[in-house]
Design a protein around this motif. Structure first.
Motif, PDB file in Angstrom:
ATOM      1  N   GLN A 133       0.831  -1.210   0.000  1.00  0.00           N
ATOM      2  CA  GLN A 133       0.000   0.000   0.000  1.00  0.00           C
ATOM      3  C   GLN A 133       0.866   1.261   0.000  1.00  0.00           C
ATOM      4  O   GLN A 133       0.556   2.237  -0.694  1.00  0.00           O
ATOM      5  CB  GLN A 133      -0.917   0.012   1.225  1.00  0.00           C
ATOM      6  CG  GLN A 133      -2.016  -1.024   1.190  1.00  0.00           C
ATOM      7  CD  GLN A 133      -2.735  -1.121   2.522  1.00  0.00           C
ATOM      8  OE1 GLN A 133      -2.124  -0.992   3.586  1.00  0.00           O
ATOM      9  NE2 GLN A 133      -4.048  -1.374   2.468  1.00  0.00           N
ATOM     10  N   PHE A 134       1.946   1.231   0.777  1.00  0.00           N
ATOM     11  CA  PHE A 134       2.869   2.360   0.841  1.00  0.00           C
ATOM     12  C   PHE A 134       3.440   2.643  -0.547  1.00  0.00           C
ATOM     13  O   PHE A 134       3.435   3.790  -1.013  1.00  0.00           O
ATOM     14  CB  PHE A 134       3.990   2.042   1.842  1.00  0.00           C
ATOM     15  CG  PHE A 134       4.957   3.163   2.064  1.00  0.00           C
ATOM     16  CD1 PHE A 134       4.710   4.117   3.047  1.00  0.00           C
ATOM     17  CD2 PHE A 134       6.123   3.268   1.322  1.00  0.00           C
ATOM     18  CE1 PHE A 134       5.614   5.156   3.277  1.00  0.00           C
ATOM     19  CE2 PHE A 134       7.029   4.293   1.536  1.00  0.00           C
ATOM     20  CZ  PHE A 134       6.771   5.240   2.516  1.00  0.00           C
ATOM     21  N   ALA A 135       3.923   1.606  -1.228  1.00  0.00           N
ATOM     22  CA  ALA A 135       4.496   1.761  -2.572  1.00  0.00           C
ATOM     23  C   ALA A 135       3.441   2.248  -3.563  1.00  0.00           C
ATOM     24  O   ALA A 135       3.713   3.120  -4.403  1.00  0.00           O
ATOM     25  CB  ALA A 135       5.110   0.446  -3.034  1.00  0.00           C
ATOM     26  N   GLU A 136       2.226   1.699  -3.474  1.00  0.00           N
ATOM     27  CA  GLU A 136       1.155   2.099  -4.386  1.00  0.00           C
ATOM     28  C   GLU A 136       0.770   3.571  -4.186  1.00  0.00           C
ATOM     29  O   GLU A 136       0.603   4.314  -5.156  1.00  0.00           O
ATOM     30  CB  GLU A 136      -0.085   1.223  -4.167  1.00  0.00           C
ATOM     31  CG  GLU A 136      -1.245   1.615  -5.067  1.00  0.00           C
ATOM     32  CD  GLU A 136      -2.539   0.866  -4.748  1.00  0.00           C
ATOM     33  OE1 GLU A 136      -3.590   1.360  -5.191  1.00  0.00           O
ATOM     34  OE2 GLU A 136      -2.493  -0.170  -4.060  1.00  0.00           O
ATOM     35  N   LEU A 137       0.647   3.998  -2.934  1.00  0.00           N
ATOM     36  CA  LEU A 137       0.308   5.394  -2.661  1.00  0.00           C
ATOM     37  C   LEU A 137       1.401   6.328  -3.181  1.00  0.00           C
ATOM     38  O   LEU A 137       1.108   7.360  -3.790  1.00  0.00           O
ATOM     39  CB  LEU A 137       0.073   5.620  -1.165  1.00  0.00           C
ATOM     40  CG  LEU A 137      -0.307   7.037  -0.749  1.00  0.00           C
ATOM     41  CD1 LEU A 137      -1.529   7.559  -1.510  1.00  0.00           C
ATOM     42  CD2 LEU A 137      -0.535   7.097   0.754  1.00  0.00           C
ATOM     43  N   LEU A 141       0.732   9.215  -5.972  1.00  0.00           N
ATOM     44  CA  LEU A 141       1.026  10.628  -5.722  1.00  0.00           C
ATOM     45  C   LEU A 141       1.953  11.190  -6.799  1.00  0.00           C
ATOM     46  O   LEU A 141       1.733  12.297  -7.307  1.00  0.00           O
ATOM     47  CB  LEU A 141       1.642  10.810  -4.338  1.00  0.00           C
ATOM     48  CG  LEU A 141       0.693  10.601  -3.154  1.00  0.00           C
ATOM     49  CD1 LEU A 141       1.483  10.534  -1.849  1.00  0.00           C
ATOM     50  CD2 LEU A 141      -0.350  11.700  -3.109  1.00  0.00           C
ATOM     51  N   ARG A 142       3.002  10.431  -7.147  1.00  0.00           N
ATOM     52  CA  ARG A 142       3.919  10.880  -8.211  1.00  0.00           C
ATOM     53  C   ARG A 142       3.184  11.020  -9.534  1.00  0.00           C
ATOM     54  O   ARG A 142       3.362  11.997 -10.268  1.00  0.00           O
ATOM     55  CB  ARG A 142       5.099   9.923  -8.340  1.00  0.00           C
ATOM     56  CG  ARG A 142       6.168  10.111  -7.274  1.00  0.00           C
ATOM     57  CD  ARG A 142       7.426   9.305  -7.569  1.00  0.00           C
ATOM     58  NE  ARG A 142       7.161   7.880  -7.694  1.00  0.00           N
ATOM     59  CZ  ARG A 142       7.053   7.018  -6.676  1.00  0.00           C
ATOM     60  NH1 ARG A 142       7.213   7.460  -5.446  1.00  0.00           N
ATOM     61  NH2 ARG A 142       6.812   5.754  -6.886  1.00  0.00           N
ATOM     62  N   ALA A 143       2.321  10.042  -9.876  1.00  0.00           N
ATOM     63  CA  ALA A 143       1.583  10.079 -11.140  1.00  0.00           C
ATOM     64  C   ALA A 143       0.628  11.279 -11.179  1.00  0.00           C
ATOM     65  O   ALA A 143       0.514  11.947 -12.213  1.00  0.00           O
ATOM     66  CB  ALA A 143       0.813   8.769 -11.339  1.00  0.00           C
ATOM     67  N   LEU A 144      -0.036  11.559 -10.073  1.00  0.00           N
ATOM     68  CA  LEU A 144      -0.951  12.703 -10.018  1.00  0.00           C
ATOM     69  C   LEU A 144      -0.192  14.019 -10.195  1.00  0.00           C
ATOM     70  O   LEU A 144      -0.612  14.895 -10.956  1.00  0.00           O
ATOM     71  CB  LEU A 144      -1.722  12.699  -8.695  1.00  0.00           C
ATOM     72  CG  LEU A 144      -2.843  13.713  -8.548  1.00  0.00           C
ATOM     73  CD1 LEU A 144      -3.922  13.500  -9.607  1.00  0.00           C
ATOM     74  CD2 LEU A 144      -3.439  13.618  -7.155  1.00  0.00           C
ATOM     75  N   ALA A 145       0.942  14.144  -9.508  1.00  0.00           N
ATOM     76  CA  ALA A 145       1.757  15.352  -9.658  1.00  0.00           C
ATOM     77  C   ALA A 145       2.240  15.484 -11.102  1.00  0.00           C
ATOM     78  O   ALA A 145       2.183  16.578 -11.682  1.00  0.00           O
ATOM     79  CB  ALA A 145       2.943  15.312  -8.693  1.00  0.00           C
ATOM     80  N   ASP A 146       2.691  14.393 -11.705  1.00  0.00           N
ATOM     81  CA  ASP A 146       3.160  14.423 -13.096  1.00  0.00           C
ATOM     82  C   ASP A 146       2.025  14.793 -14.059  1.00  0.00           C
ATOM     83  O   ASP A 146       2.228  15.547 -15.009  1.00  0.00           O
ATOM     84  CB  ASP A 146       3.769  13.080 -13.499  1.00  0.00           C
ATOM     85  CG  ASP A 146       5.100  12.809 -12.819  1.00  0.00           C
ATOM     86  OD1 ASP A 146       5.706  13.755 -12.270  1.00  0.00           O
ATOM     87  OD2 ASP A 146       5.535  11.632 -12.827  1.00  0.00           O
ATOM     88  N   GLU A 147       0.827  14.262 -13.805  1.00  0.00           N
ATOM     89  CA  GLU A 147      -0.328  14.560 -14.654  1.00  0.00           C
ATOM     90  C   GLU A 147      -0.628  16.061 -14.657  1.00  0.00           C
ATOM     91  O   GLU A 147      -0.818  16.677 -15.710  1.00  0.00           O
ATOM     92  CB  GLU A 147      -1.551  13.792 -14.145  1.00  0.00           C
ATOM     93  CG  GLU A 147      -2.839  14.101 -14.894  1.00  0.00           C
ATOM     94  CD  GLU A 147      -4.051  13.424 -14.263  1.00  0.00           C
ATOM     95  OE1 GLU A 147      -5.165  13.929 -14.484  1.00  0.00           O
ATOM     96  OE2 GLU A 147      -3.891  12.415 -13.542  1.00  0.00           O
ATOM     97  N   TYR A 148      -0.631  16.669 -13.481  1.00  0.00           N
ATOM     98  CA  TYR A 148      -0.933  18.094 -13.407  1.00  0.00           C
ATOM     99  C   TYR A 148       0.242  18.955 -13.870  1.00  0.00           C
ATOM    100  O   TYR A 148       0.040  20.069 -14.354  1.00  0.00           O
ATOM    101  CB  TYR A 148      -1.421  18.483 -12.009  1.00  0.00           C
ATOM    102  CG  TYR A 148      -2.894  18.183 -11.879  1.00  0.00           C
ATOM    103  CD1 TYR A 148      -3.839  19.157 -12.176  1.00  0.00           C
ATOM    104  CD2 TYR A 148      -3.334  16.917 -11.522  1.00  0.00           C
ATOM    105  CE1 TYR A 148      -5.186  18.877 -12.101  1.00  0.00           C
ATOM    106  CE2 TYR A 148      -4.685  16.627 -11.444  1.00  0.00           C
ATOM    107  CZ  TYR A 148      -5.612  17.608 -11.738  1.00  0.00           C
ATOM    108  OH  TYR A 148      -6.948  17.338 -11.673  1.00  0.00           O
TER     109      TYR A 148
END
Length: 179
Positions: A133-137, A141-148
């Motif tokens: 879960q830690f790795a997935e979160l 978070l990285r993917a969301l930041a990259d998307e924006y």
């Protein structure tokens, strides 16, 4: 120099560069230069420093390769230099010594300097997660930041995003009463 000539990223890789970006005053100067070139006088006014102090910090940033002179002009016999960031983004070593500490101190300084009546979304949560879960979160978070980051438009108002997902040290967990 046009915006197209500015490299996308500058990777902090030396102790001199890390020391330069670690200072909050120099961080504030880099924030001034993030969107447009400025002279020492303009930087001093925007950051609230004396011209001599502003000049000192800009010289350290320039020596570290983080800012550079992008144009000059003569004003009453004096050469006025306009400084700009050496790249659109500064990338700290990961997980270089001092890197996360520098990043969080800068994020907090930016948050504290933001208008108190401005819209903010700030949250801290203490989680209990499996390793998976830690790795997935972290990945989400990285993917969301990259998307924006991809959606970011230079003509729009500036917004800052900082996040830290980490396992606290034993003293922090013990301070929670062992829960």
């Amino acid at each position: 120099m046009t915006d197209d000539d500015i490299p996308e990223t500058f990777h902090v890789s030396t102790d001199e560069q890390l020391r330069a970006v670690s200072n909050l005053t120099r961080h504030r100067i880099m924030a001034v230069l993030r969107f447009e070139p400025a002279t020492i006088t303009q930087i001093a006014e925007r950051v609230g420093l004396a011209k001599g102090s502003s000049s000192y910090h800009v010289r350290l940033l320039e020596r570290a390769g983080l800012v550079k002179v992008v144009r000059t002009r003569k004003v009453r016999g004096v050469t006025e230099r306009y400084y700009a960031m050496a790249a659109r983004a500064i990338v700290l070593p990961d997980p270089g010594e001092g890197g996360p500490d520098v990043l969080m101190r800068h994020a907090i300084a930016d948050l504290e300097a933001a208008p108190a009546d401005g819209e903010r979304h700030v949250r801290m949560a203490h989680l209990r997660l499996t390793g998976e879960q830690f790795a997935e979160l972290g990945a989400r978070l990285r993917a969301l930041a990259d998307e924006y980051l991809e959606l970011s438009d230079p003509s729009l108002p500036d917004a800052s995003l900082a996040f830290a997902l980490f396992h606290p040290g034993p003293s922090t967990q013990a301070g929670e009463g062992g829960k």
